[in-house]
Design a protein around this motif. Structure first.
Motif, PDB file in Angstrom:
ATOM      1  N   ILE A  27      93.266  42.891  84.406  1.00 56.77           N
ATOM      2  CA  ILE A  27      93.614  43.171  85.802  1.00 56.77           C
ATOM      3  C   ILE A  27      94.641  44.296  85.840  1.00 56.77           C
ATOM      4  N   GLN A  28      94.275  45.404  86.460  1.00 46.62           N
ATOM      5  CA  GLN A  28      95.171  46.559  86.568  1.00 46.62           C
ATOM      6  C   GLN A  28      95.460  46.855  88.025  1.00 46.62           C
ATOM      7  N   GLU A  29      96.709  46.773  88.416  1.00 50.55           N
ATOM      8  CA  GLU A  29      97.096  47.046  89.793  1.00 50.55           C
ATOM      9  C   GLU A  29      97.051  48.546  90.059  1.00 50.55           C
ATOM     10  N   MET A  30      96.479  48.919  91.206  1.00 40.19           N
ATOM     11  CA  MET A  30      96.452  50.299  91.650  1.00 40.19           C
ATOM     12  C   MET A  30      97.316  50.419  92.899  1.00 40.19           C
ATOM     13  N   SER A  31      97.503  51.634  93.382  1.00 41.25           N
ATOM     14  CA  SER A  31      98.290  51.823  94.596  1.00 41.25           C
ATOM     15  C   SER A  31      97.490  51.389  95.815  1.00 41.25           C
ATOM     16  N   ALA A  32      98.205  51.225  96.934  1.00 43.64           N
ATOM     17  CA  ALA A  32      97.585  50.936  98.233  1.00 43.64           C
ATOM     18  C   ALA A  32      96.768  49.647  98.223  1.00 43.64           C
ATOM     19  N   GLU A  33      97.322  48.596  97.615  1.00 43.26           N
ATOM     20  CA  GLU A  33      96.693  47.274  97.637  1.00 43.26           C
ATOM     21  C   GLU A  33      95.264  47.306  97.115  1.00 43.26           C
ATOM     22  N   ARG A  34      95.118  47.875  95.932  1.00 34.68           N
ATOM     23  CA  ARG A  34      93.820  47.935  95.274  1.00 34.68           C
ATOM     24  C   ARG A  34      93.994  47.508  93.824  1.00 34.68           C
ATOM     25  N   VAL A  35      92.912  47.074  93.212  1.00 40.25           N
ATOM     26  CA  VAL A  35      92.991  46.574  91.849  1.00 40.25           C
ATOM     27  C   VAL A  35      91.713  46.930  91.108  1.00 40.25           C
ATOM     28  N   LEU A  36      91.848  47.079  89.790  1.00 43.28           N
ATOM     29  CA  LEU A  36      90.697  47.272  88.917  1.00 43.28           C
ATOM     30  C   LEU A  36      90.643  46.104  87.949  1.00 43.28           C
ATOM     31  N   ILE A  37      89.482  45.450  87.882  1.00 44.49           N
ATOM     32  CA  ILE A  37      89.235  44.378  86.923  1.00 44.49           C
ATOM     33  C   ILE A  37      88.205  44.890  85.926  1.00 44.49           C
ATOM     34  N   THR A  38      88.586  44.952  84.654  1.00 40.74           N
ATOM     35  CA  THR A  38      87.701  45.462  83.603  1.00 40.74           C
ATOM     36  C   THR A  38      87.316  44.323  82.670  1.00 40.74           C
ATOM     37  N   LEU A  39      86.009  44.124  82.500  1.00 45.86           N
ATOM     38  CA  LEU A  39      85.507  43.021  81.685  1.00 45.86           C
ATOM     39  C   LEU A  39      85.069  43.534  80.315  1.00 45.86           C
ATOM     40  N   GLY A  40      86.018  43.627  79.393  1.00 51.53           N
ATOM     41  CA  GLY A  40      85.694  44.049  78.040  1.00 51.53           C
ATOM     42  C   GLY A  40      85.918  45.523  77.798  1.00 51.53           C
ATOM     43  N   GLU A  41      85.854  45.895  76.525  1.00 56.47           N
ATOM     44  CA  GLU A  41      86.091  47.288  76.146  1.00 56.47           C
ATOM     45  C   GLU A  41      84.939  48.187  76.578  1.00 56.47           C
ATOM     46  N   TRP A  42      83.707  47.709  76.412  1.00 55.62           N
ATOM     47  CA  TRP A  42      82.489  48.438  76.777  1.00 55.62           C
ATOM     48  C   TRP A  42      81.720  47.635  77.821  1.00 55.62           C
ATOM     49  N   PRO A  43      80.828  48.276  78.584  1.00 56.08           N
ATOM     50  CA  PRO A  43      79.877  47.497  79.377  1.00 56.08           C
ATOM     51  C   PRO A  43      79.029  46.620  78.451  1.00 56.08           C
ATOM     52  N   GLU A  44      78.835  45.357  78.834  1.00 55.95           N
ATOM     53  CA  GLU A  44      78.090  44.417  78.004  1.00 55.95           C
ATOM     54  C   GLU A  44      76.745  44.108  78.637  1.00 55.95           C
ATOM     55  N   VAL A  45      75.663  44.187  77.841  1.00 53.13           N
ATOM     56  CA  VAL A  45      74.331  43.869  78.369  1.00 53.13           C
ATOM     57  C   VAL A  45      74.046  42.383  78.297  1.00 53.13           C
ATOM     58  N   GLY A  46      74.810  41.632  77.490  1.00 51.85           N
ATOM     59  CA  GLY A  46      74.582  40.196  77.391  1.00 51.85           C
ATOM     60  C   GLY A  46      73.291  39.845  76.693  1.00 51.85           C
ATOM     61  N   ASP A  47      73.035  40.431  75.568  1.00 50.50           N
ATOM     62  CA  ASP A  47      71.781  40.241  74.843  1.00 50.50           C
ATOM     63  C   ASP A  47      71.619  38.770  74.436  1.00 50.50           C
ATOM     64  N   VAL A  48      70.625  38.091  75.023  1.00 52.22           N
ATOM     65  CA  VAL A  48      70.439  36.669  74.717  1.00 52.22           C
ATOM     66  C   VAL A  48      69.994  36.463  73.278  1.00 52.22           C
ATOM     67  N   GLU A  49      69.373  37.474  72.677  1.00 53.20           N
ATOM     68  CA  GLU A  49      68.962  37.348  71.275  1.00 53.20           C
ATOM     69  C   GLU A  49      70.154  37.381  70.330  1.00 53.20           C
ATOM     70  N   GLU A  50      71.305  37.831  70.839  1.00 53.42           N
ATOM     71  CA  GLU A  50      72.538  37.835  70.061  1.00 53.42           C
ATOM     72  C   GLU A  50      73.500  36.753  70.549  1.00 53.42           C
ATOM     73  N   SER A  51      73.001  35.846  71.393  1.00 54.37           N
ATOM     74  CA  SER A  51      73.798  34.723  71.928  1.00 54.37           C
ATOM     75  C   SER A  51      75.046  35.191  72.666  1.00 54.37           C
ATOM     76  N   GLN A  52      74.920  36.272  73.424  1.00 52.07           N
ATOM     77  CA  GLN A  52      76.035  36.783  74.224  1.00 52.07           C
ATOM     78  C   GLN A  52      76.004  36.104  75.597  1.00 52.07           C
ATOM     79  N   THR A  53      76.993  35.299  75.895  1.00 46.95           N
ATOM     80  CA  THR A  53      76.975  34.464  77.101  1.00 46.95           C
ATOM     81  C   THR A  53      77.747  35.052  78.278  1.00 46.95           C
ATOM     82  N   LEU A  54      78.536  36.104  78.062  1.00 49.05           N
ATOM     83  CA  LEU A  54      79.273  36.804  79.119  1.00 49.05           C
ATOM     84  C   LEU A  54      80.143  35.856  79.961  1.00 49.05           C
TER      85      LEU A  54
END
Length: 302
Positions: A235-262
């Motif tokens: 959770i990163q606070e921005m100015s003017a009552e805005r926020v950025l929420i980043t889920l992980g270092e990279w975008p995740e595709v959630g590959d079910v063959e790799e048991s990625q549950t997100l």
């Protein structure tokens, strides 16, 4: 290649869907208020993506012309002052026939919401599309830095950056089969700006920009942190009552063959459920949205 290459061709062999990196910002304000910030963001986008280059520009009459400094200056002035009773727009591409490449699509409304009751949820939208290779070549930190630069002056209600499957409305159901069995982390996006999102949130993504009113309904940045459902560092606070929420270092595709549950995607989806956008036709007389697309939009909730 870090990401799967997703392509759908229709029965005529034309490309109807492709994986891309997409940045979208939803701006519930009249064009007159936001056009200076939007044109600055597009100019910055052009500068930062080099050597990738926008090569074609919509003339405003449904025709594409070569994009150079003169056409940009004309487009910029038309966006800043489109004239009474007119909406502003920008359309630029590296190839106007393509789905996988660069595309800038800005829709700027004279009134938000428009006077027509059936358009009560329409807002201004800035849609910036890049090839997946841009993410793979530059890496997530540079993409994240670019997105934050672009968002800095934009009075968004919400926005996102993510690896997505971009499809035309006609090909969406068929394109969904490229991701539905295996990649729950991949959002099925439109190949153009979607205006009827209103002040709701269009899904859960790698980078999630939240402004008002949703952030306020969640108790602001402090309320988000106090809930404890997301790592503090996401959770990163921005100015003017805005926020950025980043889920992980990279975008995740959630590959079910790799048991990625997100689990972070699921946690954020549950938090945002009352405020999530439900996909619907662009016009009131449009065809109903196929059930399989609605189910996909709820894949982190059901």
């Amino acid at each position: 290649m870090r990401y799967p290459r997703l392509r759908f061709h229709d029965k005529d062999g034309c490309l109807g869907a492709s994986d891309v990196l997409l940045m979208c910002f939803y701006l519930p304000h009249p064009n007159a208020r936001i056009a200076p910030a939007v044109t600055r963001a597009v100019a910055l986008f052009r500068e930062r993506i080099a050597p990738y280059r926008l090569a074609w520009n919509d003339t405003g009459e449904g025709q594409a012309e070569p994009f150079d400094d003169a056409s940009w200056e004309r487009t910029r002035k038309d966006t800043l002052a489109p004239g009474s009773g007119r909406s502003a727009f920008m359309q630029m591409w590296d190839d106007p026939r393509g789905f996988a490449g660069l595309h800038v699509d800005y829709r700027g409304l004279e009134l938000v919401p428009p006077a027509e009751p059936e358009r009560k949820d329409d807002v201004c939208v800035l849609y910036l599309r890049l090839p997946t290779e841009f993410l793979e070549e530059r890496g997530p930190e540079r993409v994240r830095a670019l997105a934050l630069e672009l968002a800095a002056d934009l009075p968004f209600s919400s926005g996102y950056v993510d690896f997505v499957l971009c499809a035309s409305s006609e090909d969406s159901s068929e394109a969904l089969e490229l991701i539905r069995p295996r990649y729950p982390g991949v959002h099925l996006a439109s190949n153009r700006a979607v205006m009827n999102v209103g002040t709701r949130v269009e899904g859960v993504h790698w980078m999630n920009f939240l402004g008002q009113p949703v952030l306020g309904m969640l108790g602001g940045v402090s309320g988000l942190r106090e809930r404890g459902v997301l790592p503090v560092g996401s959770i990163q606070e921005m100015s003017a009552e805005r926020v950025l929420i980043t889920l992980g270092e990279w975008p995740e595709v959630g590959d079910v063959e790799e048991s990625q549950t997100l689990p972070l995607h699921r946690a954020l989806a549950q938090l945002l459920e009352p405020y999530l956008y439900q996909r619907r036709p662009r016009f009131t007389f449009g065809q109903p949205v196929p059930e399989e697309l609605l189910r996909w939009d709820r894949r982190f909730l059901d």
